[in-house]
Design a protein around this motif. Structure first.
Motif, short mmCIF file in Angstrom:
data_model
loop_
_atom_site.label_atom_id
_atom_site.label_comp_id
_atom_site.label_asym_id
_atom_site.label_seq_id
_atom_site.Cartn_x
_atom_site.Cartn_y
_atom_site.Cartn_z
N PRO A 68 0.81 -1.23 0.00
CA PRO A 68 0.00 0.00 0.00
C PRO A 68 0.84 1.27 0.00
N GLU A 69 2.01 1.23 0.64
CA GLU A 69 2.85 2.43 0.73
C GLU A 69 3.87 2.53 -0.40
N PHE A 70 4.42 1.38 -0.84
CA PHE A 70 5.53 1.43 -1.80
C PHE A 70 5.18 0.87 -3.18
N GLY A 71 3.96 0.41 -3.38
CA GLY A 71 3.53 0.04 -4.72
C GLY A 71 3.72 -1.42 -5.08
N SER A 72 3.50 -1.71 -6.39
CA SER A 72 3.46 -3.09 -6.88
C SER A 72 4.81 -3.79 -6.84
N GLY A 73 5.88 -3.04 -6.62
CA GLY A 73 7.20 -3.66 -6.50
C GLY A 73 7.32 -4.53 -5.26
N PHE A 74 6.28 -4.54 -4.43
CA PHE A 74 6.31 -5.34 -3.20
C PHE A 74 5.12 -6.29 -3.14
N SER A 75 4.75 -6.79 -4.31
CA SER A 75 3.75 -7.87 -4.36
C SER A 75 4.40 -9.14 -3.83
N VAL A 76 3.57 -10.14 -3.57
CA VAL A 76 4.10 -11.43 -3.09
C VAL A 76 5.12 -11.98 -4.08
N ARG A 77 4.80 -11.90 -5.37
CA ARG A 77 5.70 -12.42 -6.41
C ARG A 77 7.04 -11.70 -6.39
N GLN A 78 7.02 -10.36 -6.28
CA GLN A 78 8.25 -9.60 -6.30
C GLN A 78 9.09 -9.85 -5.05
N ILE A 79 8.44 -9.93 -3.90
CA ILE A 79 9.20 -10.18 -2.66
C ILE A 79 9.82 -11.57 -2.70
N ASN A 80 9.12 -12.54 -3.25
CA ASN A 80 9.71 -13.87 -3.44
C ASN A 80 10.95 -13.78 -4.32
N LEU A 81 10.88 -12.92 -5.35
CA LEU A 81 12.02 -12.75 -6.25
C LEU A 81 13.21 -12.14 -5.52
N TYR A 82 12.99 -11.19 -4.61
CA TYR A 82 14.09 -10.59 -3.86
C TYR A 82 14.77 -11.64 -2.98
N ARG A 83 13.94 -12.50 -2.40
CA ARG A 83 14.50 -13.58 -1.59
C ARG A 83 15.34 -14.53 -2.46
N GLN A 84 14.80 -14.87 -3.62
CA GLN A 84 15.54 -15.74 -4.55
C GLN A 84 16.82 -15.06 -5.01
N PHE A 85 16.77 -13.76 -5.24
CA PHE A 85 17.95 -13.00 -5.67
C PHE A 85 19.08 -13.15 -4.65
N TYR A 86 18.75 -12.97 -3.38
CA TYR A 86 19.77 -13.12 -2.34
C TYR A 86 20.30 -14.55 -2.29
N ARG A 87 19.39 -15.53 -2.40
CA ARG A 87 19.83 -16.93 -2.33
C ARG A 87 20.72 -17.28 -3.52
N THR A 88 20.47 -16.68 -4.68
CA THR A 88 21.24 -16.96 -5.89
C THR A 88 22.60 -16.26 -5.86
N PHE A 89 22.63 -15.03 -5.33
CA PHE A 89 23.86 -14.24 -5.24
C PHE A 89 24.09 -13.86 -3.78
N PRO A 90 24.57 -14.81 -2.95
CA PRO A 90 24.63 -14.57 -1.50
C PRO A 90 25.74 -13.63 -1.02
N ILE A 91 26.64 -13.24 -1.91
CA ILE A 91 27.74 -12.35 -1.51
C ILE A 91 27.58 -11.02 -2.22
N VAL A 92 27.38 -9.95 -1.46
CA VAL A 92 26.99 -8.67 -2.07
C VAL A 92 28.09 -8.08 -2.96
N HIS A 93 29.36 -8.30 -2.61
CA HIS A 93 30.42 -7.68 -3.42
C HIS A 93 30.63 -8.38 -4.76
N THR A 94 29.91 -9.47 -5.00
CA THR A 94 29.99 -10.12 -6.32
C THR A 94 28.98 -9.54 -7.30
N LEU A 95 28.14 -8.61 -6.85
CA LEU A 95 27.17 -7.98 -7.74
C LEU A 95 27.87 -6.94 -8.60
#
Length: 333
Positions: A68-95
């Motif tokens: 409601p505050e930040f828009g469609s970028g925080f739908s269930v599907r998108q939040i699942n994608l952010y979680r998957q993103f971290y699991r796929t690239f677990p080390i931030v300095h490799t981005l």
């Protein structure tokens, strides 16, 4: 008063470059934000991992609170994608700052670290757009190169850790030319195919491999009173050699190989500079007989390559089946 008009061009270039850098910087910060969100969600899930369905409940709750505050970028599907993103690239300095969030979303769908490393390196080196990266992933570029190379060579060439020592390390087989837009169930002359390639030259050079630039088409060479015309002459800066491309819409014959060998010999003896490497010849053919190619050419030679072209991308299932068959065949050799 006369003003040097180049100042307008220079200032326009400065503006455009600055805007591009600003857009990339904002996109990279957005990418980092999504990574940190994914990390925080994963950490919270670990705290509650003994509770059944806690992760699913958590993501649904977060979406209800944030959307409601930040828009469609925080739908269930998108939040699942952010979680998957971290699991796929677990080390931030490799981005990589050179890759966009849209490209990272595509890379999250790639099923192994070796392949992700390869596509990341190739996308950065070749400045691929999102669409170009998607096409290369879908057409299984990594597996196509593995058919004639080992994993370490493919990755090291992609990451610029070594220069290719063999043309097969960068030239694909098969070559997919669906971007030419040629209709199905239609017979084509070699001239038709060549004209379509010239019209889509940028896409063709990208599909052929890394480091190619255009030199000439229908290059006329004169040998003892006879004229011959080479379909395409390219140059490859990684191989540091001329590359002769002959297009054959029929099944490959030993006469085709002999003709290309003559063109390669001509360029080696007449056009090539002493500091350049031997000329490479590519027979781009509709059908090929690998055994016939093998026995026509000298054993161990690296200058002539036969690569089959396909005018249409197969379905994903067909493509994976074909690539797996080729890889199995290669492993058994």
């Amino acid at each position: 008063m006369i003003i040097n008009q180049s100042i307008i061009t220079d200032i326009k270039n400065i503006i455009v470059q600055s805007k591009d850098k600003a857009i990339r910087a904002v996109d990279h910060q957005r990418t980092l934000m999504y990574w940190h969100i994914g990390k925080r969600i994963f950490e919270e899930e670990q705290e509650g991992k003994e509770r059944a369905d806690y992760g699913k409940f958590l993501i649904k709750y977060l979406s209800e609170q944030l959307q409601p505050e930040f828009g469609s970028g925080f739908s269930v599907r998108q939040i699942n994608l952010y979680r998957q993103f971290y699991r796929t690239f677990p080390i931030v300095h490799t981005l990589y700052a050179q890759l966009s969030w849209s490209q990272y979303k595509l890379l999250c769908s790639v099923d192994s670290k070796s392949k992700r490393d390869f596509y990341s390196a190739e996308a950065i080196k070749n400045n691929w757009t999102v669409r170009q990266l998607e096409r290369q992933i879908y057409s299984n570029l990594y597996e196509r190169l593995l058919v004639s190379n080992d994993k370490e060579d493919v990755l090291s060439v992609a990451k610029n850790e070594k220069l290719p020592s063999d043309a097969k390390e960068i030239i694909k087989d098969p070559v997919y030319l669906e971007f030419l837009g040629l209709k199905r169930e239609t017979a084509y002359y070699e001239k038709d195919l060549e004209n379509a390639i010239i019209t889509h030259l940028q896409e063709f050079l990208l599909e052929l491999g890394n480091g190619f630039s255009f030199v000439a088409r229908q290059k006329r060479i004169h040998i003892e009173g006879d004229d011959f015309f080479i379909d395409l002459v390219l140059y490859n800066r990684l191989l540091q050699s001329f590359v002769i491309v002959e297009i054959k819409t029929h099944k490959l014959t030993h006469q085709d190989i002999g003709q290309l060998q003559m063109y390669v010999n001509y360029y080696d003896r007449i056009e090539k500079l002493p500091r350049e490497n031997p000329t490479v010849g590519i027979l781009l053919c509709a059908n090929k007989n690998d055994a016939m190619v093998k026995f026509t050419l000298a054993e161990g030679q690296r200058q002539i390559i036969a690569s089959q072209y396909k005018l249409y991308l197969p379905t994903e299932e067909q493509l994976l089946e074909e690539v797996n068959k080729e890889l199995k065949s290669f492993e058994e050799k």
